[in-house]
Design an enzyme around this catalytic site. Sequence first.
Site, PDB file in Angstrom:
ATOM      1  N   THR A 177       0.765  -1.224  -0.129  1.00 36.26           N
ATOM      2  CA  THR A 177       0.408   0.183   0.243  1.00 36.26           C
ATOM      3  C   THR A 177       0.532   1.003  -0.115  1.00 36.26           C
ATOM      4  O   THR A 177       2.347   1.645   0.892  1.00 36.26           O
ATOM      5  CB  THR A 177      -1.549   0.014   1.043  1.00 36.26           C
ATOM      6  OG1 THR A 177      -2.102  -0.923   0.931  1.00 36.26           O
ATOM      7  CG2 THR A 177      -1.746   1.274   1.900  1.00 36.26           C
ATOM      8  N   ARG A 187     -14.921  -7.076   0.424  1.00 43.29           N
ATOM      9  CA  ARG A 187     -14.169  -6.559   1.202  1.00 43.29           C
ATOM     10  C   ARG A 187     -13.726  -5.365   0.768  1.00 43.29           C
ATOM     11  O   ARG A 187     -12.960  -4.774   0.353  1.00 43.29           O
ATOM     12  CB  ARG A 187     -13.322  -7.124   2.242  1.00 43.29           C
ATOM     13  CG  ARG A 187     -12.006  -6.674   2.982  1.00 43.29           C
ATOM     14  CD  ARG A 187     -11.036  -6.265   3.376  1.00 43.29           C
ATOM     15  NE  ARG A 187      -9.877  -6.080   3.825  1.00 43.29           N
ATOM     16  CZ  ARG A 187      -8.654  -5.405   3.940  1.00 43.29           C
ATOM     17  NH1 ARG A 187      -7.961  -4.510   2.701  1.00 43.29           N
ATOM     18  NH2 ARG A 187      -8.413  -5.654   5.038  1.00 43.29           N
ATOM     19  N   GLY A 231     -10.630  -1.902   3.473  1.00 38.97           N
ATOM     20  CA  GLY A 231      -9.708  -1.950   4.084  1.00 38.97           C
ATOM     21  C   GLY A 231     -10.074  -0.801   4.917  1.00 38.97           C
ATOM     22  O   GLY A 231     -11.038  -0.064   4.786  1.00 38.97           O
ATOM     23  N   ASP A 232      -8.735  -0.192   5.438  1.00 43.56           N
ATOM     24  CA  ASP A 232      -8.624   0.978   6.772  1.00 43.56           C
ATOM     25  C   ASP A 232      -8.764   2.043   5.632  1.00 43.56           C
ATOM     26  O   ASP A 232      -8.721   3.380   5.871  1.00 43.56           O
ATOM     27  CB  ASP A 232      -7.350   0.714   7.296  1.00 43.56           C
ATOM     28  CG  ASP A 232      -6.486   0.464   7.111  1.00 43.56           C
ATOM     29  OD1 ASP A 232      -6.551  -0.498   6.242  1.00 43.56           O
ATOM     30  OD2 ASP A 232      -5.364   1.074   7.831  1.00 43.56           O
ATOM     31  N   THR A 276      -0.458   1.520   7.021  1.00 44.94           N
ATOM     32  CA  THR A 276      -0.457   0.576   5.903  1.00 44.94           C
ATOM     33  C   THR A 276       0.114  -0.501   7.031  1.00 44.94           C
ATOM     34  O   THR A 276       1.263  -1.118   7.543  1.00 44.94           O
ATOM     35  CB  THR A 276       0.893   0.334   5.466  1.00 44.94           C
ATOM     36  OG1 THR A 276       1.082  -0.798   4.757  1.00 44.94           O
ATOM     37  CG2 THR A 276       1.923   0.721   5.934  1.00 44.94           C
ATOM     38  N   GLY A 277      -1.340  -1.639   6.987  1.00 46.29           N
ATOM     39  CA  GLY A 277      -0.539  -3.008   7.407  1.00 46.29           C
ATOM     40  C   GLY A 277      -2.144  -3.591   7.444  1.00 46.29           C
ATOM     41  O   GLY A 277      -3.120  -4.087   7.036  1.00 46.29           O
ATOM     42  N   GLY A 322      -6.206  -4.529   7.412  1.00 52.11           N
ATOM     43  CA  GLY A 322      -6.568  -3.389   7.669  1.00 52.11           C
ATOM     44  C   GLY A 322      -7.532  -3.269   8.709  1.00 52.11           C
ATOM     45  O   GLY A 322      -8.375  -2.170   9.188  1.00 52.11           O
TER      46      GLY A 322
HETATM   47  N1  ASP Z   1      -4.105  -2.121   4.705  1.00 48.55           N
HETATM   48  C1  ASP Z   1      -4.623  -2.295   3.535  1.00 48.55           C
HETATM   49  C2  ASP Z   1      -5.891  -2.843   3.906  1.00 48.55           C
HETATM   50  O1  ASP Z   1      -6.322  -3.369   4.771  1.00 48.55           O
HETATM   51  C3  ASP Z   1      -3.012  -2.874   3.124  1.00 48.55           C
HETATM   52  C4  ASP Z   1      -2.264  -2.556   3.120  1.00 48.55           C
HETATM   53  O2  ASP Z   1      -1.548  -1.587   3.823  1.00 48.55           O
HETATM   54  O3  ASP Z   1      -0.931  -3.119   2.609  1.00 48.55           O
HETATM   55  O4  ASP Z   1      -6.538  -2.915   2.821  1.00 48.55           O
END
Ligand code: ASP
Length: 346
Positions: free
Chosen positions: A195, A223, A225-226, A245-246, A248
């Site tokens: 991301t 789905r 994400g965040d 990033t992570g 989500g």
């Molecule tokens: N946070 C993003 C999600 O969950 C993915 C990512 O940060 O790599 O969609």
Amino acid sequence: MSHRLFVALASLGMATITYATTPVLVIHGGSGVIKRDMTPAKEKAVRAAMSKALLDGYAQLKAGKPALDAVTTALTVLEDDADFNAGKGSVFTHDGKTDMDAAIMDGDSLRAGSVAGVHRVKNPILLARAVMEHSSHVMLSGDGAEAFAKEQGIALVDPSYFHTDQRWQQLQKALKEDAAKQPHADVATAKHFGTVGAVALDSEGHLAAGTSTGGMTDKRWGRIGDSPIIGAGTYANAQCAVSGTGWGEFYIRTVAAHEICMKVSMLNEPIQRAAAEVINQEIPSMGGNGGAIALDSDGNIAMPFNTDGMYRGWIGADGVPHVAIYDDEPDPSNHAQPPAEASSAD
Ligand code: ASP
């Protein structure tokens, strides 16, 4: 200490006080399992793309443009690069499609725009910005968002534009793992990674934050994400800007970006502490993982992550792009800050 340049201009006994802020731009290209097994060519390409995003975004700030312009410019560079999980390099859903999310927020006005589940938008961050600036809404999704993109003259491309072999192979691997285990039982498969995000401070002292992503490989059922959820993966106010990033789901449940900014705005916590409390304590204590970039209105930077690495970069007073990937690279916090200066002229 504040880094603002303080210039007092006195004329005819009347003082005019002008503040100019030294601009700062911070970006990330995702957190996750980042092993030192990238080919040198790939690592060089990733670092070069991060540097270009920093330089192009910083050129906007140096030209006196708002933080929002630096954020959109930097993120567009990364969205156009197949090495990042956003735009061109977005990961595949369970059904073999791309489903992208993006958000942007202006810290000064608290205006925000976001898009979720778009399939044909070449640069989702530009559409998020158009939602903020040219609609009366904050968040648009799916076909409706793409109809709005068309109206706004935002580039739409054939879904085949987003097909890259690397992402396709990642999906095949994830599908095999899913067949053998519970979905998402093993986050080490790095289903979320790559991301892109940016936070910027402009010469007027205004902050902005933006995030763009293809989400998680093998995601299902629409789905989201965040990243496109204001407050979860993206947030900015007058004192603080954050892009996460992570994994989500955990950023949504902790309202991570907003949580960091409230610690700064309401509790007066230093940004490094505020960001570390959420990223290194709260999220892992719930079983989540990831990282974030955060910037305050004095140009202080925080880049915590609880994974093996995070693609991250920053540029400030020295005008030189700094990029780091692995966890043992020097802590970049505060590198972009010039010493506090004060001068006066008549
Ligand atoms: N946070 C993003 C999600 O969950 C993915 C990512 O940060 O790599 O969609």
